[in-house]
Design a protein around this motif. Structure first.
Motif, PDB file in Angstrom:
ATOM      1  N   GLY A  19       0.820  -1.213   0.000  1.00  0.00           N
ATOM      2  CA  GLY A  19       0.000   0.000   0.000  1.00  0.00           C
ATOM      3  C   GLY A  19       0.852   1.260   0.000  1.00  0.00           C
ATOM      4  O   GLY A  19       0.531   2.228  -0.697  1.00  0.00           O
ATOM      5  N   LEU A  20       1.954   1.229   0.777  1.00  0.00           N
ATOM      6  CA  LEU A  20       2.840   2.395   0.831  1.00  0.00           C
ATOM      7  C   LEU A  20       3.498   2.640  -0.524  1.00  0.00           C
ATOM      8  O   LEU A  20       3.583   3.784  -0.990  1.00  0.00           O
ATOM      9  CB  LEU A  20       3.892   2.193   1.919  1.00  0.00           C
ATOM     10  N   HIS A  21       3.949   1.561  -1.161  1.00  0.00           N
ATOM     11  CA  HIS A  21       4.569   1.703  -2.481  1.00  0.00           C
ATOM     12  C   HIS A  21       3.554   2.203  -3.506  1.00  0.00           C
ATOM     13  O   HIS A  21       3.874   3.057  -4.354  1.00  0.00           O
ATOM     14  CB  HIS A  21       5.156   0.367  -2.929  1.00  0.00           C
ATOM     15  N   THR A  22       2.339   1.685  -3.433  1.00  0.00           N
ATOM     16  CA  THR A  22       1.299   2.125  -4.364  1.00  0.00           C
ATOM     17  C   THR A  22       0.988   3.611  -4.174  1.00  0.00           C
ATOM     18  O   THR A  22       0.853   4.363  -5.149  1.00  0.00           O
ATOM     19  CB  THR A  22       0.021   1.300  -4.164  1.00  0.00           C
ATOM     20  N   LEU A  29       3.238   9.875  -9.842  1.00  0.00           N
ATOM     21  CA  LEU A  29       2.513  10.034 -11.104  1.00  0.00           C
ATOM     22  C   LEU A  29       1.726  11.339 -11.127  1.00  0.00           C
ATOM     23  O   LEU A  29       1.672  12.033 -12.162  1.00  0.00           O
ATOM     24  CB  LEU A  29       1.572   8.843 -11.310  1.00  0.00           C
ATOM     25  N   PHE A  30       1.133  11.705  -9.993  1.00  0.00           N
ATOM     26  CA  PHE A  30       0.376  12.953  -9.905  1.00  0.00           C
ATOM     27  C   PHE A  30       1.287  14.155 -10.145  1.00  0.00           C
ATOM     28  O   PHE A  30       0.877  15.152 -10.770  1.00  0.00           O
ATOM     29  CB  PHE A  30      -0.285  13.054  -8.525  1.00  0.00           C
ATOM     30  N   LEU A  31       2.525  14.081  -9.658  1.00  0.00           N
ATOM     31  CA  LEU A  31       3.462  15.187  -9.840  1.00  0.00           C
ATOM     32  C   LEU A  31       4.043  15.234 -11.253  1.00  0.00           C
ATOM     33  O   LEU A  31       4.315  16.315 -11.784  1.00  0.00           O
ATOM     34  CB  LEU A  31       4.603  15.081  -8.817  1.00  0.00           C
ATOM     35  N   VAL A  32       4.240  14.068 -11.857  1.00  0.00           N
ATOM     36  CA  VAL A  32       4.893  14.003 -13.164  1.00  0.00           C
ATOM     37  C   VAL A  32       3.891  14.172 -14.302  1.00  0.00           C
ATOM     38  O   VAL A  32       4.264  14.580 -15.407  1.00  0.00           O
ATOM     39  CB  VAL A  32       5.657  12.674 -13.305  1.00  0.00           C
ATOM     40  N   LEU A  33       2.614  13.882 -14.046  1.00  0.00           N
ATOM     41  CA  LEU A  33       1.610  13.912 -15.107  1.00  0.00           C
ATOM     42  C   LEU A  33       1.538  15.250 -15.852  1.00  0.00           C
ATOM     43  O   LEU A  33       1.416  15.251 -17.089  1.00  0.00           O
ATOM     44  CB  LEU A  33       0.233  13.564 -14.523  1.00  0.00           C
ATOM     45  N   PRO A  34       1.617  16.409 -15.166  1.00  0.00           N
ATOM     46  CA  PRO A  34       1.612  17.672 -15.938  1.00  0.00           C
ATOM     47  C   PRO A  34       2.761  17.769 -16.938  1.00  0.00           C
ATOM     48  O   PRO A  34       2.597  18.351 -18.014  1.00  0.00           O
ATOM     49  CB  PRO A  34       1.728  18.748 -14.845  1.00  0.00           C
ATOM     50  N   LEU A  35       3.926  17.195 -16.575  1.00  0.00           N
ATOM     51  CA  LEU A  35       5.056  17.213 -17.499  1.00  0.00           C
ATOM     52  C   LEU A  35       4.760  16.362 -18.723  1.00  0.00           C
ATOM     53  O   LEU A  35       5.152  16.709 -19.845  1.00  0.00           O
ATOM     54  CB  LEU A  35       6.321  16.710 -16.805  1.00  0.00           C
TER      55      LEU A  35
END
Length: 282
Positions: A19-22, A29-35
């Motif tokens: 769960g922690l890894h997920t 992914l949330f931070l990189v998605l705008p890029l």
């Protein structure tokens, strides 16, 4: 039964780890998605920021290179960033060395003062600096902007160099002094090579802080000192052109390169610390 008990006991732990890894990958992914959205748009052949892409083209990079205003903004950002890096690295390294020699009580208060630009919101610092600089004519000047960026960047150098000094063995300086080395020679030939990864990492952070700053630049920079973030802000406010996505993509590439260098220096600093510890034991 003992094996079943261990498996039952480890099941919640494995579930927590998964769960922690997920969750961590989800945040990444949330931070990189705008890029992942901006980078493809910089190669759009169309004249608008739309998906799906009209085609693949490098026209906006050519427009970025041909535009005098964008080219000037790039030059100003690199000019201010490089000089800020030199000043902040020298001052921050000296401050970290001085704090390391002080007692715990005084070091705590001095560190609080030095690190205050990180704690205080940048907009408050920018307003204060503006009213401080105005009587001296430092507003709308490279000198004022560089000094303000140095104040913002120096605490990051102090933090990285201080972290490196925590792993430095002072007995190495005593050994150098016993061999006849002066304090300056001992620092230059013994301490500086060992803490150099931290110094360079601090310099990289200082450059990134200066290059990325927009709040201080909005208050202090005039038309001739307009930096890249200010140029991007004005471009978004006046007209949204795909040229902005080309500039943003170049900034992403620059950030990735800087992070790669910092990671390499971190690993190198760790190897040097292990080697120094082994040499001290022998």
């Amino acid at each position: 039964m003992a094996r079943n008990g261990r498996n039952a006991a480890s099941l919640p732990q494995r579930a927590f780890t998964i769960g922690l890894h997920t969750f961590g990958w989800g945040v990444l992914l949330f931070l990189v998605l705008p890029l992942l959205v901006v980078v493809p748009l910089s190669f759009n052949a169309g004249s608008f920021l739309t998906y799906p892409l009209s085609g693949i083209s490098g026209r906006w990079y050519a427009d970025l290179a041909a535009s005098p205003s964008w080219s000037k903004a790039f030059r100003n950002s690199f000019f201010v960033g490089i000089i800020t890096t030199v000043l902040a690295t020298g001052l921050g390294t000296a401050a970290a060395l001085g704090i390391k020699r002080l007692g715990a009580g005084r070091a705590k208060w001095i560190s609080l003062v030095i690190l205050s630009p990180i704690i205080v919101p940048v907009v408050i610092t920018a307003v204060g600096v503006y009213f401080l600089y105005a009587p001296f004519g430092l507003v709308s000047s490279f000198t004022g902007l560089i000094l303000a960026h140095t104040v913002l960047a120096a605490p990051f150098v102090v933090i990285t160099v201080a972290a490196t000094l925590d792993g430095f063995d002072p007995n190495l300086l005593r050994a150098a002094a016993s061999c006849g080395a002066s304090p300056f020679v001992a620092f230059r030939r013994v301490m500086l090579p060992l803490i150099m990864p931290g110094v360079v990492s601090g310099a990289i952070f200082a450059f990134a802080i200066s290059f990325d700053d927009i709040v201080m630049a909005l208050f202090l920079a005039g038309p001739e000192q307009r930096t890249l973030p200010v140029q991007m802000f004005n471009g978004v406010r006046e007209e949204i052109s795909p040229t902005i996505t080309a500039a943003a993509t170049l900034l992403v590439v620059l950030a990735v390169i800087l992070l790669g260098i910092v990671e390499y220096l971190r690993k190198r600093s760790r190897r040097l610390g292990i080697a120094a510890a082994d040499a001290g034991q022998h």
